[in-house]
Design an enzyme around this catalytic site. Structure first.
Site, short mmCIF file in Angstrom:
data_model
loop_
_atom_site.label_atom_id
_atom_site.label_comp_id
_atom_site.label_asym_id
_atom_site.label_seq_id
_atom_site.Cartn_x
_atom_site.Cartn_y
_atom_site.Cartn_z
N CYS A 1 0.85 -1.17 0.00
CA CYS A 1 0.00 0.00 0.00
C CYS A 1 0.89 1.23 0.00
CB CYS A 1 -0.88 0.00 1.24
SG CYS A 1 -1.80 -1.54 1.41
N LYS B 1 2.51 -2.05 -8.14
CA LYS B 1 3.87 -1.99 -8.67
C LYS B 1 4.87 -2.65 -7.73
CE LYS B 1 7.14 0.68 -11.10
NZ LYS B 1 7.18 -0.31 -12.18
O1 M6R Z 1 10.43 -3.74 -7.90
P1 M6R Z 1 10.90 -5.03 -8.48
O2 M6R Z 1 11.81 -4.84 -9.66
O3 M6R Z 1 11.53 -5.93 -7.44
O4 M6R Z 1 9.61 -5.77 -8.97
C1 M6R Z 1 9.66 -7.08 -9.43
C2 M6R Z 1 8.38 -7.46 -10.15
O5 M6R Z 1 7.30 -7.39 -9.27
C3 M6R Z 1 8.12 -6.55 -11.35
O6 M6R Z 1 9.19 -6.56 -12.24
C4 M6R Z 1 6.84 -6.97 -12.07
O7 M6R Z 1 7.02 -8.23 -12.66
C5 M6R Z 1 6.48 -5.90 -13.10
N1 M6R Z 1 5.17 -5.38 -12.83
C6 M6R Z 1 6.54 -6.38 -14.50
O8 M6R Z 1 6.24 -5.37 -15.41
#
Ligand code: M6R
Length: 616
Positions: A2, A611
């Site tokens: 959140c 995200k």
């Molecule tokens: O913040 P992070 O790079 O650790 O996040 C990893 C994944 O949650 C992230 O890359 C996710 O797969 C994206 N929404 C893909 O576009």
């Protein structure tokens, strides 16, 4: 996952909370809410299921009384559905106390049972309300918000960022964190709390990063940070390197459109200051030569798109350093008793630096003696703080849920790291290293060219394909992780079934999926650089075409050999084989975005996602 914001100062807090929540909405958009202590010393609260705009409209119609102390929350639902009643803030002490929370309080059922047995009542299904009621009980005993807060957080298990305020103590917001992010923004006569600096960067770029298991109390004139036992602790100040305009959409149709357009800069900024006399030397890694000389194994740990960046990085890192590299999904890693020792280097890759799966894997590896290095895009985030070293990507704030510019920056950072280690270990001739540096430095210009020449074409293609129900992506070698990335992006923002496969795997099963009209994207390696791979991929194209597939190829400019077999060709400039992924991913990002737009979907905030995934 959140978004949390807190404010004390002279300005109307509602405006600051809503602006902060707008910047944090990428963290979750199931509901939003704020609480404000007004000038008369009364705590007012409003919360609504749905996106922040629903709350905004509600507040416009029925304003809260103005005040200058407040907290705000945007939610990604875990305990309890996305309803008004489950939205934060949660109130206690007969509405005089408000609490917001990020992450999961694992022992909430037992705490709830304890409180119910004492006669307390609950309105929501959330774990957060348990913390609020517990804090209310402690406050009733001490009438000291900081002391009550301390007595509360030590009872909580799991991960949390918790913020609270009480109408009897206006001008005070308290916060605590465990395995969940919280940063402080330092203003003049005002102070801020946020899940990340985006919450307050419009007002101040002076920030403090709070450590694990610490409590912060902000007033307009001061900030105090203590541990959970109440002892004062030193906190690390840092300057936010970007300004508020970097986190604005500008004139773009979506944050994703803006962020894809920033892919050239993301690479260029990640390279900046790390190339000296034509060779790579990353200043942040000074003093680690002995570590790099002694490692026998590298394990890349990441999730989602970041893990695909890790898969791309593996090819170059092994090739240039001759160190074996494994790429592990963070959420699988620590549950299978991995072999770790002090000669293992864990390289975590994370845009947010807050992904819980990755954080837990890093902690696990560190506790077992491995060295840990974080590749991260977010200053002050938890994963770099829990690691022995960090190489920041400088992609700038990424707001769209779909990760794009961070992906190319993550590959760039890994290439820099690999060339840095290769220099330390002497595994590459200088002339070859210098050639790779030249290739890297040319990437921003080449990505810009892809954007310039292919954006309109791909938007048109996406428009034609708006009714498509399934898309396959094929790649070999470094093209394989790009196929996975292309498929993930499409699933994520277009809600279309998509799969990425290693092209060589096709005949081992997936080819059964091909039926007339099935769209298949194929990433074709350069014929100049790797004729063998190129020809094998061309054979794979023929195999799917023979079964009726509609083939869209991403191929090097001038690759005439693929033309007879392609229904559509998306061109990328010439590059060495290991550098092609930095170019070939761009059309796939554009395609996913174009399809999402063509279907009229919310490109930046796709359903069910957030995200920053801060729950395991
Ligand atoms: O913040 P992070 O790079 O650790 O996040 C990893 C994944 O949650 C992230 O890359 C996710 O797969 C994206 N929404 C893909 O576009």
């Amino acid at each position: 996952m959140c978004g949390i914001v807190g404010y004390v100062g002279p300005r109307p807090s509602e405006d600051i909370l809503i602006a902060g929540l707008a910047r944090l909405e990428y963290r979750g958009y199931d509901s939003a809410g704020i609480a404000v202590i007004d000038q008369a010393g009364h705590l007012g609260m409003r919360k609504r299921a749905g996106k922040l705009s629903v709350l905004r409209d509600d507040l416009a119609e029925h304003p809260l009384a103005a005040g200058t102390t407040g907290i705000g929350h945007t939610r990604w639902a875990t305990h309890g559905g996305p309803t008004d009643v489950n939205a934060h803030p949660h109130l206690a002490d007969e509405g005089r106390l408000a609490v917001i929370h990020n992450d999961i309080i694992e022992n909430f059922s037992e705490l709830k049972a304890e409180l119910v047995s004492e006669g307390y009542e609950f309105l929501s299904e959330t774990d957060t309300e348990v913390a609020a009621v517990l804090l209310g009980r402690e406050y009733a005993a001490s009438h000291d918000l900081v002391a009550a807060f301390r007595a509360t957080v030590v009872r909580l298990e799991g991960a949390f960022t918790l913020l609270a305020m009480h109408q009897d103590q206006p001008g005070l917001v308290v916060g605590a964190r465990r395995n969940s992010p919280l940063v402080i923004g330092l203003g003049e006569g005002e102070n801020f709390l946020g899940s990340d600096v985006a919450a307050f960067v419009e007002y101040t770029r002076n920030a403090l990063a709070i450590g694990q298991d610490q409590i912060v109390a902000i007033t307009p004139d001061g900030v105090t940070v203590t541990d959970f036992d109440g002892a004062d602790v030193e906190v690390e100040p840092f300057q936010v390197t970007w300004d508020a305009s970097a986190a604005e959409k500008g004139g773009w149709s979506s944050f994703m459109a803006k962020e894809v357009s920033e892919e050239p800069e993301a690479v260029a900024n990640t390279l900046r200051g790390r190339i000296h006399d034509g060779l790579v030397a990353i200043p942040e890694l000074d003093g680690l030569d002995d570590l790099f000389a002694g490692i026998t194994r590298i394990v890349m740990i990441a999730a989602g798109t970041a893990s695909y960046a890790g898969m791309v990085g593996k090819y170059a890192t092994e090739h240039w350093t001759r160190i074996p590299v494994d790429v592990e999904l963070a959420h699988e890693f620590r549950y299978r008793d991995p072999v770790l020792d002090s000669h293992t280097l864990i390289v975590s890759i994370s845009q947010s630096g807050e992904t819980m799966d990755t954080l837990m894997a890093v902690k696990y590896a560190r506790e077992r003696g491995a060295a840990t290095l974080s590749i991260c895009n977010t200053q002050g985030a938890t994963i770099p703080r829990e690691s022995d070293a960090v190489v920041y990507t400088h992609a700038g704030p990424e707001v769209a849920v779909a990760s794009t510019k961070a992906f190319v920056a993550q590959i760039t950072a890994q290439y820099l790291l690999a060339l840095h280690i290769a220099r330390v270990r002497g595994t590459l001739p200088e002339a070859e290293m210098a050639q790779h540096v030249i290739e890297l430095e040319a990437i921003p210009r080449k990505i810009a060219k892809v954007l310039e020449t292919e954006t309109a074409h791909i938007a048109q293609l996406a428009h034609w394909m708006a009714d498509t129900r399934s898309v396959l992506f094929l790649g070999r070698h470094v093209g394989y992780p790009i196929a996975l990335e292309g498929a993930l992006k499409l699933k994520e923002i277009s809600y279309i079934h998509a799969e990425g496969f290693a092209a060589g795997e096709l005949k081992h099963g997936p080819i059964a999926l091909i039926e007339p009209g099935q769209p298949v994207f194929v990433l074709v390696p350069s014929p100049r650089e790797s004729a063998l791979l190129h020809d094998k991929v061309v054979s794979n194209i023929q195999e799917v075409r023979a079964r009726g597939a509609r083939v869209i190829v991403v191929a090097e400019e001038g690759d005439a050999a693929v033309l007879p077999f392609a229904d559509e060709v998306l061109h990328i400039p010439l590059a060495g084989p290991l550098f092609e992924p930095l170019l070939s991913v761009v059309p796939l990002h554009l395609f996913a975005m174009g399809l999402s737009e063509a279907k009229g979907l919310d490109v930046d905030q796709p359903r069910n996602l957030a995200k920053s995934v801060t729950v395991e």
